[in-house]
Design a protein around this motif. Structure first.
Motif, mmCIF file in Angstrom:
data_model
loop_
_atom_site.group_PDB
_atom_site.id
_atom_site.type_symbol
_atom_site.label_atom_id
_atom_site.label_comp_id
_atom_site.label_asym_id
_atom_site.label_seq_id
_atom_site.Cartn_x
_atom_site.Cartn_y
_atom_site.Cartn_z
ATOM 1 N N UNK A 1 0.841 -1.209 0.000
ATOM 2 C CA UNK A 1 0.000 0.000 0.000
ATOM 3 C C UNK A 1 0.870 1.252 0.000
ATOM 4 N N UNK A 2 0.502 2.252 -0.806
ATOM 5 C CA UNK A 2 1.143 3.561 -0.764
ATOM 6 C C UNK A 2 0.452 4.371 0.319
ATOM 7 N N UNK A 3 1.105 4.491 1.464
ATOM 8 C CA UNK A 3 0.462 5.105 2.620
ATOM 9 C C UNK A 3 0.129 6.571 2.374
ATOM 10 N N UNK A 4 0.951 7.271 1.611
ATOM 11 C CA UNK A 4 0.692 8.686 1.385
ATOM 12 C C UNK A 4 -0.489 8.910 0.443
ATOM 13 N N UNK A 5 -0.639 8.032 -0.529
ATOM 14 C CA UNK A 5 -1.815 8.123 -1.393
ATOM 15 C C UNK A 5 -3.087 7.900 -0.581
ATOM 16 N N UNK A 6 -3.020 6.941 0.351
ATOM 17 C CA UNK A 6 -4.180 6.670 1.210
ATOM 18 C C UNK A 6 -4.498 7.871 2.086
ATOM 19 N N UNK A 7 -3.462 8.542 2.599
ATOM 20 C CA UNK A 7 -3.683 9.694 3.473
ATOM 21 C C UNK A 7 -4.293 10.877 2.727
ATOM 22 N N UNK A 8 -3.935 11.031 1.466
ATOM 23 C CA UNK A 8 -4.523 12.117 0.671
ATOM 24 C C UNK A 8 -6.021 11.898 0.484
ATOM 25 N N UNK A 9 -6.450 10.631 0.502
ATOM 26 C CA UNK A 9 -7.873 10.267 0.512
ATOM 27 C C UNK A 9 -8.605 10.811 -0.712
ATOM 28 N N UNK A 10 -8.063 10.494 -1.890
ATOM 29 C CA UNK A 10 -8.720 10.961 -3.112
ATOM 30 C C UNK A 10 -10.098 10.310 -3.311
ATOM 31 N N UNK A 11 -10.294 9.157 -2.703
ATOM 32 C CA UNK A 11 -11.586 8.467 -2.839
ATOM 33 C C UNK A 11 -12.610 8.910 -1.796
ATOM 34 N N UNK A 12 -12.203 9.832 -0.914
ATOM 35 C CA UNK A 12 -13.093 10.387 0.106
ATOM 36 C C UNK A 12 -13.676 9.286 1.009
ATOM 37 N N UNK A 13 -12.799 8.400 1.473
ATOM 38 C CA UNK A 13 -13.241 7.300 2.323
ATOM 39 C C UNK A 13 -13.197 7.641 3.808
ATOM 40 N N UNK A 14 -12.420 8.673 4.177
ATOM 41 C CA UNK A 14 -12.212 8.991 5.583
ATOM 42 C C UNK A 14 -13.323 9.882 6.131
ATOM 43 N N UNK A 15 -13.574 9.741 7.426
ATOM 44 C CA UNK A 15 -14.539 10.619 8.095
ATOM 45 C C UNK A 15 -13.890 11.975 8.340
ATOM 46 N N UNK A 16 -14.662 12.929 8.818
ATOM 47 C CA UNK A 16 -14.141 14.272 9.103
ATOM 48 C C UNK A 16 -13.004 14.207 10.115
ATOM 49 N N UNK A 17 -13.183 13.459 11.195
ATOM 50 C CA UNK A 17 -12.141 13.347 12.219
ATOM 51 C C UNK A 17 -10.909 12.624 11.689
ATOM 52 N N UNK A 18 -11.136 11.630 10.865
ATOM 53 C CA UNK A 18 -10.000 10.904 10.289
ATOM 54 C C UNK A 18 -9.225 11.781 9.311
#
Length: 289
Positions: free
Chosen positions: A1-18
């Motif tokens: 997994x590319x951790x930085x790509x996941x953190x950018x959250x281009x797929x908008x999977x994270x909640x507001x707090x996340x």
């Protein structure tokens, strides 16, 4: 997994707090790597369980696993997430100035640190070789190997350039007395080239490396022409080290030519005669393409 790509959250999977947690990690990866789960939660103004859910949402077993992967990726990720170039520096004038100044600086720094004794020894080996093999893989080093061939064939040197790892190893194993092998590696971490050099060393074949000093390739070579130049953080700008490597090739070729001027003059004149006769009409054009 590319951790930085996941953190950018281009797929908008994270909640507001996340997303708050993701921004903190992206802004200060060093802090996140060294922080406890409580420290990170306090800075993000969330609870420790939210941090745990955040890590699992990204595909990690927990916070410890997340930090481990973050530490492994941090040295690569930030330069590519926050590149140096700003919008104002993207005009043709700014880009042209940046490229030219970086090339000038690369040439200056290379010249200042050039080991002239190593250059002289390399030129001696090249001009005395019955056969020269030039090895280099990847875009830059392959180009350097072929440029050495381009410079030296016109001076009467028997030379072949190769950028194929398997072919390089076979040619290294087939080298005999009187052969010389030149290898280019911008990073000095080309394990296949190191393997070739060790085979050649075992068989008593001279090797020349154009590479970073103190690198594995340098350690495996008999003669080392070290080029140690810092790279900037602008990922869009091609490496200026190319210009330094090309200048070293030109220096070597010039020394080989000067070692036997009558021969070099005769061969160059013969090449130019054919170009004038069939292409140029006069001798004002450069010698070859």
């Amino acid at each position: 997994m590319d951790i930085y790509t996941a953190l950018i959250d281009e797929d908008d999977r994270l909640t507001v707090l996340e997303k708050q947690l993701a921004r903190i990690v992206l802004d200060d990866a060093v802090f996140a790597v060294n922080a406890s789960i409580v420290d990170l939660a306090e800075r993000a103004e969330v609870s420790p369980p939210t941090v745990t859910r955040f890590c699992r949402r990204l595909g990690f077993q927990g916070y410890s696993d997340f930090k481990l992967q973050l530490a492994r990726s941090a040295y690569v990720g930030m330069r590519y997430l926050k590149p140096e170039s700003a919008d104002g520096a993207a005009t043709p004038a700014a880009v042209a100035e940046d490229i030219v100044l970086k090339a000038q600086d690369a040439l200056f720094q290379m010249h200042k640190g050039l080991d002239l004794a190593a250059v002289e020894e390399a030129a001696r080996l090249l001009r005395g070789a019955r056969m020269i093999h030039a090895f280099g893989s990847g875009g830059n080093s392959a180009m350097i190997a072929h440029e050495l061939q381009n410079r030296l064939f016109r001076l009467g040197c028997r030379i072949a350039a190769s950028s194929d790892h398997g072919m390089n190893l076979m040619q290294a194993a087939a080298c005999v007395r009187g052969h010389v092998v030149f290898g280019s590696s911008f990073t000095g971490r080309n394990a296949e080239l190191v393997r070739c050099f060790r085979v050649l060393q075992d068989n008593g074949i001279p090797t020349i490396a154009l590479t970073q000093g103190g690198s594995p390739v340098a350690e495996a070579a008999a003669v080392v022409i070290a080029v140690d130049l810092p790279e900037g953080s602008n990922i869009f700008r091609p490496t200026s080290t190319r210009f330094a490597f090309l200048a070293v090739i030109d220096i070597l070729a010039n020394l080989v030519a000067y070692a036997d001027r009558p021969r070099a003059t005769r061969l160059l004149r013969g090449i130019k005669e054919q170009l004038v006769r069939y292409r140029d009409e006069d001798d004002r054009q450069i010698l070859g393409d």
